[in-house]
Design a protein around this motif. Structure first.
Motif, PDB file in Angstrom:
ATOM      1  N   SER A 264       0.812  -1.209   0.000  1.00 15.86           N
ATOM      2  CA  SER A 264       0.000   0.000   0.000  1.00 15.86           C
ATOM      3  C   SER A 264       0.850   1.266   0.000  1.00 15.86           C
ATOM      4  N   LEU A 265       2.176   1.118   0.043  1.00 13.97           N
ATOM      5  CA  LEU A 265       3.063   2.284   0.108  1.00 13.97           C
ATOM      6  C   LEU A 265       2.885   3.246  -1.072  1.00 13.97           C
ATOM      7  N   PRO A 266       2.781   2.758  -2.329  1.00  9.90           N
ATOM      8  CA  PRO A 266       2.544   3.712  -3.422  1.00  9.90           C
ATOM      9  C   PRO A 266       1.268   4.526  -3.238  1.00  9.90           C
ATOM     10  N   GLY A 267       0.240   3.909  -2.662  1.00 12.68           N
ATOM     11  CA  GLY A 267      -1.005   4.636  -2.420  1.00 12.68           C
ATOM     12  C   GLY A 267      -0.830   5.754  -1.413  1.00 12.68           C
ATOM     13  N   TRP A 268      -0.131   5.462  -0.305  1.00 10.55           N
ATOM     14  CA  TRP A 268       0.099   6.493   0.713  1.00 10.55           C
ATOM     15  C   TRP A 268       1.020   7.590   0.198  1.00 10.55           C
ATOM     16  N   LEU A 269       2.020   7.222  -0.604  1.00  9.48           N
ATOM     17  CA  LEU A 269       2.895   8.232  -1.195  1.00  9.48           C
ATOM     18  C   LEU A 269       2.123   9.129  -2.162  1.00  9.48           C
ATOM     19  N   ALA A 270       1.170   8.536  -2.900  1.00  7.14           N
ATOM     20  CA  ALA A 270       0.349   9.328  -3.827  1.00  7.14           C
ATOM     21  C   ALA A 270      -0.515  10.324  -3.061  1.00  7.14           C
ATOM     22  N   ILE A 271      -1.070   9.900  -1.936  1.00  7.52           N
ATOM     23  CA  ILE A 271      -1.885  10.809  -1.125  1.00  7.52           C
ATOM     24  C   ILE A 271      -1.021  11.928  -0.544  1.00  7.52           C
ATOM     25  N   ALA A 272       0.173  11.587  -0.065  1.00  9.36           N
ATOM     26  CA  ALA A 272       1.091  12.603   0.451  1.00  9.36           C
ATOM     27  C   ALA A 272       1.457  13.611  -0.641  1.00  9.36           C
TER      28      ALA A 272
ATOM     29  N   LEU B  50      11.252  20.194  -5.095  1.00  6.39           N
ATOM     30  CA  LEU B  50      12.251  19.138  -4.913  1.00  6.39           C
ATOM     31  C   LEU B  50      11.666  17.960  -4.125  1.00  6.39           C
ATOM     32  N   LEU B  51      10.897  18.278  -3.078  1.00  3.89           N
ATOM     33  CA  LEU B  51      10.252  17.228  -2.284  1.00  3.89           C
ATOM     34  C   LEU B  51       9.255  16.438  -3.127  1.00  3.89           C
ATOM     35  N   LEU B  52       8.479  17.150  -3.947  1.00  3.71           N
ATOM     36  CA  LEU B  52       7.511  16.480  -4.826  1.00  3.71           C
ATOM     37  C   LEU B  52       8.211  15.569  -5.821  1.00  3.71           C
ATOM     38  N   LEU B  53       9.307  16.026  -6.369  1.00  4.10           N
ATOM     39  CA  LEU B  53      10.043  15.211  -7.348  1.00  4.10           C
ATOM     40  C   LEU B  53      10.512  13.898  -6.714  1.00  4.10           C
ATOM     41  N   CYS B  54      11.006  13.973  -5.478  1.00  8.46           N
ATOM     42  CA  CYS B  54      11.443  12.754  -4.778  1.00  8.46           C
ATOM     43  C   CYS B  54      10.271  11.805  -4.532  1.00  8.46           C
ATOM     44  N   LEU B  55       9.142  12.352  -4.071  1.00  8.84           N
ATOM     45  CA  LEU B  55       7.958  11.523  -3.809  1.00  8.84           C
ATOM     46  C   LEU B  55       7.437  10.885  -5.091  1.00  8.84           C
ATOM     47  N   GLU B  56       7.386  11.664  -6.158  1.00 11.84           N
ATOM     48  CA  GLU B  56       6.823  11.157  -7.416  1.00 11.84           C
ATOM     49  C   GLU B  56       7.697  10.078  -8.032  1.00 11.84           C
ATOM     50  N   MET B  57       9.009  10.266  -8.012  1.00 11.55           N
ATOM     51  CA  MET B  57       9.901   9.250  -8.561  1.00 11.55           C
ATOM     52  C   MET B  57       9.840   7.965  -7.742  1.00 11.55           C
ATOM     53  N   SER B  58       9.735   8.109  -6.413  1.00 18.96           N
ATOM     54  CA  SER B  58       9.621   6.923  -5.557  1.00 18.96           C
ATOM     55  C   SER B  58       8.312   6.184  -5.817  1.00 18.96           C
ATOM     56  N   SER B  59       7.204   6.936  -5.911  1.00 18.35           N
ATOM     57  CA  SER B  59       5.892   6.325  -6.172  1.00 18.35           C
ATOM     58  C   SER B  59       5.872   5.611  -7.514  1.00 18.35           C
ATOM     59  N   ALA B  60       6.429   6.265  -8.537  1.00 19.79           N
ATOM     60  CA  ALA B  60       6.439   5.670  -9.881  1.00 19.79           C
ATOM     61  C   ALA B  60       7.251   4.379  -9.898  1.00 19.79           C
ATOM     62  N   ALA B  61       8.426   4.391  -9.258  1.00 18.14           N
ATOM     63  CA  ALA B  61       9.280   3.195  -9.239  1.00 18.14           C
ATOM     64  C   ALA B  61       8.596   2.044  -8.491  1.00 18.14           C
TER      65      ALA B  61
ATOM     66  N   CYS C 206      -3.037  -3.687 -11.559  1.00 21.85           N
ATOM     67  CA  CYS C 206      -2.113  -3.032 -12.492  1.00 21.85           C
ATOM     68  C   CYS C 206      -2.692  -1.718 -13.002  1.00 21.85           C
ATOM     69  N   PHE C 207      -4.017  -1.653 -13.185  1.00 22.32           N
ATOM     70  CA  PHE C 207      -4.636  -0.400 -13.624  1.00 22.32           C
ATOM     71  C   PHE C 207      -4.414   0.689 -12.586  1.00 22.32           C
ATOM     72  N   ALA C 208      -4.650   0.362 -11.310  1.00 14.43           N
ATOM     73  CA  ALA C 208      -4.462   1.343 -10.241  1.00 14.43           C
ATOM     74  C   ALA C 208      -2.990   1.747 -10.125  1.00 14.43           C
ATOM     75  N   MET C 209      -2.088   0.761 -10.191  1.00 16.16           N
ATOM     76  CA  MET C 209      -0.662   1.065 -10.076  1.00 16.16           C
ATOM     77  C   MET C 209      -0.158   1.888 -11.254  1.00 16.16           C
ATOM     78  N   MET C 210      -0.634   1.560 -12.466  1.00 15.08           N
ATOM     79  CA  MET C 210      -0.169   2.306 -13.640  1.00 15.08           C
ATOM     80  C   MET C 210      -0.765   3.712 -13.687  1.00 15.08           C
ATOM     81  N   CYS C 211      -1.937   3.905 -13.087  1.00 14.78           N
ATOM     82  CA  CYS C 211      -2.483   5.266 -12.956  1.00 14.78           C
ATOM     83  C   CYS C 211      -1.529   6.117 -12.136  1.00 14.78           C
ATOM     84  N   ILE C 212      -1.067   5.538 -11.018  1.00 16.05           N
ATOM     85  CA  ILE C 212      -0.108   6.255 -10.176  1.00 16.05           C
ATOM     86  C   ILE C 212       1.205   6.483 -10.932  1.00 16.05           C
ATOM     87  N   PHE C 213       1.663   5.458 -11.656  1.00 13.73           N
ATOM     88  CA  PHE C 213       2.939   5.556 -12.369  1.00 13.73           C
ATOM     89  C   PHE C 213       2.928   6.684 -13.395  1.00 13.73           C
ATOM     90  N   TRP C 214       1.912   6.702 -14.279  1.00 16.45           N
ATOM     91  CA  TRP C 214       1.884   7.702 -15.345  1.00 16.45           C
ATOM     92  C   TRP C 214       1.603   9.093 -14.811  1.00 16.45           C
TER      93      TRP C 214
END
Length: 241
Positions: free
Chosen positions: A46-54, A86-97, A202-210
């Motif tokens: 669930s970590l990508p979900g919480w990172l997306a909310i943050a 800068l903080l957003l860039l770190c969160l977004e790259m982590s969430s995408a990965a 995969c649909f939910a995860m790829m939504c976060i990724f893109w």
């Protein structure tokens, strides 16, 4: 400079809109994992979900600052905006990965977990957590078994207790009198649950990724625009940065 101000203003409004998309993707992932918690034993999924909310929460003040800086330059606001970008860039790259990695690894984990729950299905107690999870999944996704209904025939608990039946949750909604009898296969859902649930995850995860990939590009544009404005109004006191 006028182009940088206009671009930063538009990006500020875009950040507000993408915050809603990020929050939706994060909530979707968290709720999906919560509904099928017996299939997803690892809490870190669930970590990508919480990172997306943050990320969504940080996007709101970032958008406000971007619009504010584009209207009237302020040294403190420009410095704070750069920190947030800068903080957003770190969160977004982590969430995408993480989202991309989990989308690749999830199918094998799901197949193993589903196979175990089908094999251990408790026919005598419908309140068993694992069994109720399987039944709820089959009803909601309108599926039967891992790959198809024949998976129930391979399960030892199924062959021992009900050699000619599958759970009633395999029945199609339009067949009210269906009891899972294999003599009426046309009343059962044809598709297996693995592919359907895998597609949802995969649909939910790829939504976060893109969404994160797009936001990373927008963050860089906002950073460049803010840098151009900072260049036209240089800092005399660099202690903030």
């Amino acid at each position: 400079r006028p182009f940088a101000q206009s671009l930063l203003r538009y990006l500020g409004f875009i950040f507000w809109g993408t915050a809603a998309a990020q929050a939706f993707g994060g909530v979707l992932v968290i709720l999906m994992l919560k509904n099928y918690r017996y299939l997803f034993q690892e809490s870190y999924l669930s970590l990508p979900g919480w990172l997306a909310i943050a990320t969504a929460l940080i996007l709101l003040p970032t958008g406000v600052l971007a619009v504010s800086v584009s209207a009237k330059c302020s040294r403190k606001k420009q410095g704070t905006l750069m920190y947030l970008l800068l903080l957003l860039l770190c969160l977004e790259m982590s969430s995408a990965a993480l989202a991309h990695s989990y989308c690749i690894r999830t199918p094998s984990q799901l197949e193993s977990a589903m196979g175990y729950l089908v094999h251990q299905h408790n026919w005598t107690c419908s309140q068993d957590p694992g069994s109720s999870t399987v039944d709820a999944m089959q009803r909601k996704l309108r599926c039967c078994g891992v790959h198809n209904y024949t998976d129930w025939l391979k399960a030892s608990s199924s062959s021992w207790h009900h050699p000619a039946c599958v759970p009633e949750s395999c029945c199609k909604e339009k067949h009210f009198h269906c009891r899972g009898d294999l003599g009426h296969v046309e009343q059962l859902s044809e598709e297996g649950c693995l592919k359907k649930l895998e597609d949802q995850v995969c649909f939910a995860m790829m939504c976060i990724f893109w969404c994160c990939a797009l936001l990373s590009i927008l963050d860089l544009l906002a950073g460049v625009s803010n840098g151009i404005l900072m260049r036209h109004q240089p800092f005399h006191d660099l202690s903030l940065l």
